[in-house]
Design a protein around this motif. Structure first.
Motif, PDB file in Angstrom:
ATOM      1  N   UNK A   1      35.875   6.595  28.108  1.00 55.20           N
ATOM      2  CA  UNK A   1      37.025   6.874  28.960  1.00 55.20           C
ATOM      3  C   UNK A   1      36.580   7.296  30.355  1.00 55.20           C
ATOM      4  N   UNK A   2      35.576   8.164  30.427  1.00 57.05           N
ATOM      5  CA  UNK A   2      35.069   8.597  31.726  1.00 57.05           C
ATOM      6  C   UNK A   2      34.568   7.404  32.522  1.00 57.05           C
ATOM      7  N   UNK A   3      33.787   6.543  31.880  1.00 57.68           N
ATOM      8  CA  UNK A   3      33.222   5.387  32.576  1.00 57.68           C
ATOM      9  C   UNK A   3      34.309   4.429  33.034  1.00 57.68           C
ATOM     10  N   UNK A   4      35.253   4.119  32.166  1.00 56.63           N
ATOM     11  CA  UNK A   4      36.267   3.118  32.491  1.00 56.63           C
ATOM     12  C   UNK A   4      37.209   3.602  33.592  1.00 56.63           C
ATOM     13  N   UNK A   5      37.493   4.873  33.642  1.00 58.21           N
ATOM     14  CA  UNK A   5      38.459   5.391  34.620  1.00 58.21           C
ATOM     15  C   UNK A   5      37.824   5.749  35.963  1.00 58.21           C
ATOM     16  N   UNK A   6      36.492   5.778  36.016  1.00 57.37           N
ATOM     17  CA  UNK A   6      35.838   6.281  37.224  1.00 57.37           C
ATOM     18  C   UNK A   6      34.704   5.401  37.732  1.00 57.37           C
ATOM     19  N   UNK A   7      34.644   4.150  37.280  1.00 60.15           N
ATOM     20  CA  UNK A   7      33.581   3.263  37.745  1.00 60.15           C
ATOM     21  C   UNK A   7      33.778   2.926  39.219  1.00 60.15           C
ATOM     22  N   UNK A   8      32.701   3.061  40.001  1.00 56.31           N
ATOM     23  CA  UNK A   8      32.774   2.794  41.438  1.00 56.31           C
ATOM     24  C   UNK A   8      32.025   1.520  41.822  1.00 56.31           C
ATOM     25  N   UNK A   9      31.135   1.042  40.949  1.00 57.10           N
ATOM     26  CA  UNK A   9      30.402  -0.202  41.195  1.00 57.10           C
ATOM     27  C   UNK A   9      29.845  -0.682  39.865  1.00 57.10           C
ATOM     28  N   UNK A  10      30.043  -1.983  39.591  1.00 58.87           N
ATOM     29  CA  UNK A  10      29.539  -2.554  38.339  1.00 58.87           C
ATOM     30  C   UNK A  10      29.296  -4.044  38.537  1.00 58.87           C
ATOM     31  N   UNK A  11      28.211  -4.531  37.943  1.00 61.86           N
ATOM     32  CA  UNK A  11      27.921  -5.960  38.043  1.00 61.86           C
ATOM     33  C   UNK A  11      26.780  -6.364  37.143  1.00 61.86           C
ATOM     34  N   UNK A  12      26.443  -7.640  37.191  1.00 59.83           N
ATOM     35  CA  UNK A  12      25.387  -8.195  36.351  1.00 59.83           C
ATOM     36  C   UNK A  12      24.006  -7.826  36.895  1.00 59.83           C
ATOM     37  N   UNK A  13      23.074  -7.484  35.987  1.00 52.41           N
ATOM     38  CA  UNK A  13      21.706  -7.159  36.390  1.00 52.41           C
ATOM     39  C   UNK A  13      20.666  -7.907  35.569  1.00 52.41           C
ATOM     40  N   UNK A  14      21.080  -8.864  34.744  1.00 52.78           N
ATOM     41  CA  UNK A  14      20.151  -9.586  33.883  1.00 52.78           C
ATOM     42  C   UNK A  14      19.627 -10.860  34.519  1.00 52.78           C
ATOM     43  N   UNK A  15      19.106 -11.749  33.671  1.00 49.05           N
ATOM     44  CA  UNK A  15      18.476 -12.973  34.153  1.00 49.05           C
ATOM     45  C   UNK A  15      19.437 -13.855  34.938  1.00 49.05           C
ATOM     46  N   UNK A  16      20.723 -13.801  34.602  1.00 48.98           N
ATOM     47  CA  UNK A  16      21.696 -14.581  35.353  1.00 48.98           C
ATOM     48  C   UNK A  16      21.778 -14.167  36.800  1.00 48.98           C
ATOM     49  N   UNK A  17      21.617 -12.873  37.077  1.00 49.64           N
ATOM     50  CA  UNK A  17      21.620 -12.384  38.449  1.00 49.64           C
ATOM     51  C   UNK A  17      20.439 -12.950  39.227  1.00 49.64           C
ATOM     52  N   UNK A  18      19.291 -13.061  38.575  1.00 52.11           N
ATOM     53  CA  UNK A  18      18.090 -13.543  39.246  1.00 52.11           C
ATOM     54  C   UNK A  18      18.065 -15.065  39.377  1.00 52.11           C
ATOM     55  N   UNK A  19      18.951 -15.747  38.652  1.00 46.10           N
ATOM     56  CA  UNK A  19      18.985 -17.203  38.706  1.00 46.10           C
ATOM     57  C   UNK A  19      18.015 -17.862  37.760  1.00 46.10           C
ATOM     58  N   UNK A  20      17.483 -17.090  36.819  1.00 51.76           N
ATOM     59  CA  UNK A  20      16.503 -17.620  35.870  1.00 51.76           C
ATOM     60  C   UNK A  20      17.027 -17.329  34.469  1.00 51.76           C
ATOM     61  N   UNK A  21      17.869 -18.187  33.982  1.00 53.19           N
ATOM     62  CA  UNK A  21      18.519 -17.934  32.710  1.00 53.19           C
ATOM     63  C   UNK A  21      18.454 -19.159  31.818  1.00 53.19           C
ATOM     64  N   UNK A  22      18.660 -18.919  30.534  1.00 50.70           N
ATOM     65  CA  UNK A  22      18.740 -20.003  29.557  1.00 50.70           C
ATOM     66  C   UNK A  22      20.054 -19.872  28.810  1.00 50.70           C
ATOM     67  N   UNK A  23      20.403 -20.883  28.041  1.00 56.92           N
ATOM     68  CA  UNK A  23      21.654 -20.849  27.297  1.00 56.92           C
ATOM     69  C   UNK A  23      21.680 -19.796  26.210  1.00 56.92           C
ATOM     70  N   UNK A  24      20.507 -19.223  25.882  1.00 58.07           N
ATOM     71  CA  UNK A  24      20.436 -18.234  24.806  1.00 58.07           C
ATOM     72  C   UNK A  24      20.511 -16.801  25.314  1.00 58.07           C
ATOM     73  N   UNK A  25      20.672 -16.625  26.622  1.00 57.82           N
ATOM     74  CA  UNK A  25      20.653 -15.272  27.184  1.00 57.82           C
ATOM     75  C   UNK A  25      21.950 -14.519  26.909  1.00 57.82           C
TER      76      UNK A  25
END
Length: 266
Positions: free
Chosen positions: A18-42
């Motif tokens: 509840x704390x996280x959902x009501x007070x998030x100020x920034x959120x996004x992807x940080x995995x391989x997809x963000x870096x542009x190096x991903x596979x279909x299994x990620x």
């Protein structure tokens, strides 16, 4: 139940959700997809930052982070699964000022990778230099060496990917992460930014490495070269040895008070 398991369960409770959902100020992807190096299994890795209510800063209650995993703890994530961690802004700031290569990615998320943003997130992304120092270079080297040593079997592996070793002779995902960390550490200390996704031609080279199209020796050579570059950049003295705690603390105090006022919490 060991202490590590207990902590992870606590971080995943409904109170912290509840704390996280009501007070998030920034959120996004940080995995391989963000870096542009991903596979279909990620799976999809996301990170967020939230501002916890006054009781969790001034009072005795404590909130440091909230964690969510599609799969139960101990089960390996796969395609379509979500791994999410939402840090308190204070904890995230401590980790970022210390140069943690993963948490500082939030400073450089492109708009299409951002899930949630507010004026707080906009201020963070507009002022990344507040957190950058020589210490970041040392941490990038440490993370690079950790991934390299896991690839070489010199450290206990946190994930088990024998299928990669069977096919390629070494864990190409550990290799890819080690080289990626080197590339991003060099860019951060050179330009004060990290370009996401990773620019070409390095993105293609990393994808080839992850797919086993480069040898172990090629990967190790690249890691050594990037480590040397980071050490030279640390030595040139362009960045302070440590992020300025007075600047960060001042910004945190103003930001927390303004957020609480806007939420009607004080």
């Amino acid at each position: 139940m060991n202490s590590t398991t207990t902590k992870r369960v606590a971080y995943s409770g409904p109170e912290f959700q509840t704390i996280a959902e009501q007070n998030t100020v920034l959120r996004g992807q940080v995995g391989s997809g963000l870096h542009g190096v991903t596979t279909g299994a990620d799976d999809r890795d996301e990170m967020g930052v939230c501002i916890e209510p006054p009781d969790y800063v001034i009072g005795n209650a404590r909130f440091e982070q909230y964690q969510f995993r599609t799969q139960p703890e101990g089960v390996r994530s796969g395609a379509g699964d979500l791994d999410l961690v939402v840090y308190s802004l204070r904890k995230w700031a401590r980790l970022t000022a210390a140069g943690n290569p993963t948490v500082l990615l939030l400073l450089f998320l492109p708009k299409h990778e951002i899930v949630t943003n507010t004026w707080v997130g906009q201020q963070l992304q507009a002022n990344p230099e507040m957190f950058i120092s020589q210490q970041a270079g040392h941490r990038f080297i440490g993370y690079l060496e950790s991934q390299r040593d896991k690839m070489l079997g010199l450290r206990a592996q946190r994930t088990n990917r024998p299928e990669l070793v069977d096919v390629h002779g070494f864990d190409t995902k550990f290799a890819y992460h080690a080289v990626r960390l080197g590339l991003q550490g060099v860019e951060l200390l050179t330009n004060g930014r990290i370009t996401l996704p990773i620019p070409e031609p390095d993105r293609t080279w990393l994808r080839e490495l992850r797919n086993g199209e480069h040898s172990l020796d090629e990967a190790l050579d690249r890691m050594r070269d990037l480590k040397d570059q980071i050490n030279r950049l640390i030595g040139c003295g362009a960045w302070a040895k440590h992020a300025d705690p007075f600047v960060i603390n001042g910004w945190l105090s103003i930001t927390y008070l303004r957020w609480w006022e806007e939420k009607g919490l004080i």
